[in-house]
Motif scaffolding. Structure first.
Motif, PDB file in Angstrom:
ATOM      1  N   ASP A  19       0.816  -1.212   0.000  1.00 43.17           N
ATOM      2  CA  ASP A  19       0.000   0.000   0.000  1.00 43.17           C
ATOM      3  C   ASP A  19       0.852   1.266   0.000  1.00 43.17           C
ATOM      4  O   ASP A  19       0.370   2.340   0.350  1.00 43.17           O
ATOM      5  CB  ASP A  19      -0.932   0.012   1.214  1.00 43.17           C
ATOM      6  N   VAL A  20       2.129   1.150  -0.386  1.00 39.12           N
ATOM      7  CA  VAL A  20       3.053   2.292  -0.343  1.00 39.12           C
ATOM      8  C   VAL A  20       3.791   2.421  -1.667  1.00 39.12           C
ATOM      9  O   VAL A  20       4.307   1.441  -2.207  1.00 39.12           O
ATOM     10  CB  VAL A  20       4.091   2.131   0.791  1.00 39.12           C
ATOM     11  N   PHE A  21       3.829   3.657  -2.181  1.00 39.73           N
ATOM     12  CA  PHE A  21       4.640   3.975  -3.349  1.00 39.73           C
ATOM     13  C   PHE A  21       5.478   5.201  -3.044  1.00 39.73           C
ATOM     14  O   PHE A  21       5.105   6.038  -2.214  1.00 39.73           O
ATOM     15  CB  PHE A  21       3.756   4.272  -4.572  1.00 39.73           C
ATOM     16  N   GLU A  22       6.623   5.294  -3.694  1.00 43.32           N
ATOM     17  CA  GLU A  22       7.413   6.513  -3.675  1.00 43.32           C
ATOM     18  C   GLU A  22       7.579   7.002  -5.106  1.00 43.32           C
ATOM     19  O   GLU A  22       7.550   6.204  -6.051  1.00 43.32           O
ATOM     20  CB  GLU A  22       8.785   6.282  -3.027  1.00 43.32           C
ATOM     21  N   ALA A  23       7.742   8.299  -5.245  1.00 43.83           N
ATOM     22  CA  ALA A  23       7.916   8.884  -6.570  1.00 43.83           C
ATOM     23  C   ALA A  23       8.528  10.262  -6.418  1.00 43.83           C
ATOM     24  O   ALA A  23       8.511  10.860  -5.326  1.00 43.83           O
ATOM     25  CB  ALA A  23       6.570   8.972  -7.307  1.00 43.83           C
ATOM     26  N   ASP A  24       9.085  10.775  -7.504  1.00 46.73           N
ATOM     27  CA  ASP A  24       9.615  12.129  -7.530  1.00 46.73           C
ATOM     28  C   ASP A  24       8.621  13.042  -8.239  1.00 46.73           C
ATOM     29  O   ASP A  24       7.955  12.636  -9.197  1.00 46.73           O
ATOM     30  CB  ASP A  24      10.947  12.175  -8.290  1.00 46.73           C
ATOM     31  N   LEU A  25       8.543  14.249  -7.768  1.00 46.93           N
ATOM     32  CA  LEU A  25       7.758  15.246  -8.496  1.00 46.93           C
ATOM     33  C   LEU A  25       8.615  16.491  -8.651  1.00 46.93           C
ATOM     34  O   LEU A  25       9.406  16.847  -7.782  1.00 46.93           O
ATOM     35  CB  LEU A  25       6.436  15.545  -7.783  1.00 46.93           C
ATOM     36  N   ARG A  26       8.456  17.114  -9.785  1.00 48.26           N
ATOM     37  CA  ARG A  26       9.216  18.321 -10.118  1.00 48.26           C
ATOM     38  C   ARG A  26       8.274  19.513 -10.092  1.00 48.26           C
ATOM     39  O   ARG A  26       7.229  19.489 -10.745  1.00 48.26           O
ATOM     40  CB  ARG A  26       9.859  18.187 -11.502  1.00 48.26           C
ATOM     41  N   VAL A  27       8.623  20.515  -9.309  1.00 48.39           N
ATOM     42  CA  VAL A  27       7.775  21.692  -9.158  1.00 48.39           C
ATOM     43  C   VAL A  27       8.531  22.907  -9.664  1.00 48.39           C
ATOM     44  O   VAL A  27       9.655  23.182  -9.234  1.00 48.39           O
ATOM     45  CB  VAL A  27       7.374  21.882  -7.686  1.00 48.39           C
ATOM     46  N   SER A  28       7.926  23.623 -10.594  1.00 44.91           N
ATOM     47  CA  SER A  28       8.543  24.822 -11.162  1.00 44.91           C
ATOM     48  C   SER A  28       8.102  26.061 -10.404  1.00 44.91           C
ATOM     49  O   SER A  28       6.907  26.233 -10.125  1.00 44.91           O
ATOM     50  CB  SER A  28       8.156  24.968 -12.636  1.00 44.91           C
ATOM     51  N   ALA A  29       9.057  26.903 -10.083  1.00 43.48           N
ATOM     52  CA  ALA A  29       8.750  28.185  -9.441  1.00 43.48           C
ATOM     53  C   ALA A  29       8.425  29.265 -10.448  1.00 43.48           C
ATOM     54  O   ALA A  29       8.049  30.382 -10.069  1.00 43.48           O
ATOM     55  CB  ALA A  29       9.929  28.626  -8.568  1.00 43.48           C
ATOM     56  N   GLY A  30       8.570  28.961 -11.737  1.00 43.68           N
ATOM     57  CA  GLY A  30       8.266  29.956 -12.767  1.00 43.68           C
ATOM     58  C   GLY A  30       9.046  31.230 -12.555  1.00 43.68           C
ATOM     59  O   GLY A  30      10.224  31.211 -12.206  1.00 43.68           O
ATOM     60  N   GLU A  31       8.371  32.346 -12.724  1.00 39.54           N
ATOM     61  CA  GLU A  31       9.045  33.635 -12.557  1.00 39.54           C
ATOM     62  C   GLU A  31       9.145  34.068 -11.095  1.00 39.54           C
ATOM     63  O   GLU A  31       9.634  35.155 -10.802  1.00 39.54           O
ATOM     64  CB  GLU A  31       8.351  34.703 -13.400  1.00 39.54           C
ATOM     65  N   ASN A  32       8.685  33.208 -10.183  1.00 41.19           N
ATOM     66  CA  ASN A  32       8.977  33.457  -8.766  1.00 41.19           C
ATOM     67  C   ASN A  32      10.426  33.150  -8.437  1.00 41.19           C
ATOM     68  O   ASN A  32      10.954  33.630  -7.434  1.00 41.19           O
ATOM     69  CB  ASN A  32       8.072  32.601  -7.875  1.00 41.19           C
ATOM     70  N   ALA A  33      11.066  32.287  -9.250  1.00 45.04           N
ATOM     71  CA  ALA A  33      12.437  31.894  -8.980  1.00 45.04           C
ATOM     72  C   ALA A  33      13.387  33.059  -9.236  1.00 45.04           C
ATOM     73  O   ALA A  33      13.219  33.800 -10.206  1.00 45.04           O
ATOM     74  CB  ALA A  33      12.824  30.702  -9.859  1.00 45.04           C
ATOM     75  N   PRO A  34      14.407  33.238  -8.375  1.00 38.94           N
ATOM     76  CA  PRO A  34      15.327  34.359  -8.556  1.00 38.94           C
ATOM     77  C   PRO A  34      15.984  34.379  -9.921  1.00 38.94           C
ATOM     78  O   PRO A  34      16.188  35.440 -10.509  1.00 38.94           O
ATOM     79  CB  PRO A  34      16.357  34.148  -7.442  1.00 38.94           C
ATOM     80  N   GLU A  35      16.314  33.194 -10.456  1.00 35.26           N
ATOM     81  CA  GLU A  35      17.016  33.174 -11.737  1.00 35.26           C
ATOM     82  C   GLU A  35      16.127  33.556 -12.912  1.00 35.26           C
ATOM     83  O   GLU A  35      16.610  33.807 -14.012  1.00 35.26           O
ATOM     84  CB  GLU A  35      17.609  31.781 -11.981  1.00 35.26           C
TER      85      GLU A  35
END
Length: 309
Positions: free
Chosen positions: A133-149
């Motif tokens: 009953d357990v899974f692990e996974a990665d998720l990628r979250v974009s900060a868009g134009e909130n990101a300093p770069e």
């Protein structure tokens, strides 16, 4: 504001909830142990009209009434601590793109399968079974134009301008709403919110989407997780159209948290995108992460194991 006036204000909002939605299942002992509503505060609230059934040791209260009383008085209840925790991503020094290692555990017996919604929302080929009953996974979250770069200063000016334009008719309505936990059956009722001005994140999103649609703005609802602490919180927000993509925006949440003094309202004005703080899942995460053998949804707990750039 005195404590008596704060209790009066909460109970005035409580009276806007139709009585038929209440479920009197909580004892005074549970009110003290779980909701941190001690005997003295409970007595004050009863004197001022707190709804209840029964008397003496058999007196029972509605769970949401008690949660809202704790929120209104900011007692250190689980409900108030969760609100405080939810502001964490907005008080970080900066918002950046990040990858999260997540653990999803279903609350049902037997071998569970990940839902198509979960499989499509995480990074490809990272979903792996860790138990029945357990899974692990990665998720990628974009900060868009909130990101300093993105623009050199982290202000997200481009996204903010687009959000401000589309959210024009929404912002005054978001400021009029009063944060209040409402029964599940009312969270999708925009008419109830319009009449009472009471809303949690889901009810507020329902109502503000209707306001936007009536004004012809390109806004739609979104649900998923607010990435706060080790245990991200179920949340609902808006998405605003920008070209061929949709920006997450959450004017009601930002106004509410600034009002509580839990985030900087100048840094996070209500028209700013909340990209980088939320993860969209196509439906309530507790219903759509897993499927049971009969194809029905399964309640799920979610934990952040680690965060990396």
């Amino acid at each position: 504001m005195s404590r008596e006036q704060a209790v009066k204000d909460v109970l005035e909002r409580a009276r806007r909830i139709p009585h038929r939605w209440r479920r009197f299942t909580v004892s005074a002992a549970t009110a003290a142990r779980v909701h941190r509503i001690d005997e003295a505060l409970l007595g004050e609230a009863l004197d001022l009209g707190l709804a209840h059934e029964g008397g003496g040791a058999d007196r029972r209260f509605d769970d949401l009434d008690l949660k809202n009383l704790g929120l209104g008085l900011r007692v250190p209840s689980p409900a108030w601590l969760q609100v405080r925790l939810s502001a964490q991503p907005f008080n970080a020094a900066e918002v950046r793109d990040a990858t999260y290692r997540m653990r999803f555990q279903g609350r049902a017996p037997g071998v569970l399968e990940p839902s198509p919604q979960l499989a499509s929302a995480v990074v490809a080929d990272t979903l792996r079974r860790m138990g029945p009953d357990v899974f692990e996974a990665d998720l990628r979250v974009s900060a868009g134009e909130n990101a300093p770069e993105a623009d050199g200063d982290g202000d997200g000016d481009g996204d903010a301008a687009d959000c401000a334009r589309e959210l024009g008719p929404v912002l005054p309505e978001a400021a009029r709403l009063e944060y209040y936990l409402v029964p599940d059956g009312l969270r999708g009722d925009a008419g109830f919110v319009a009449e009472t001005r009471l809303a949690d994140c889901r009810a507020g999103t329902t109502y503000l989407v209707r306001v936007a649609e009536d004004a012809g703005a390109a806004v739609r609802p979104a649900t998923g997780l607010l990435l706060a602490g080790a245990f991200p919180l179920p949340h609902a927000w808006l998405e605003v159209s920008r070209g061929d993509r949709w920006l997450p925006a959450d004017p009601y949440y930002l106004v509410t948290m600034a009002g509580y003094g839990l985030l900087d309202g100048e840094r996070w004005p209500p028209h700013r995108s909340v990209a980088g703080t939320v993860w969209k899942l196509c439906g309530p995460h507790e219903d759509l992460c897993f499927l049971a053998g009969d194809g029905g949804p399964v309640k799920t707990s979610v934990r952040i194991l680690r965060r990396s750039p």
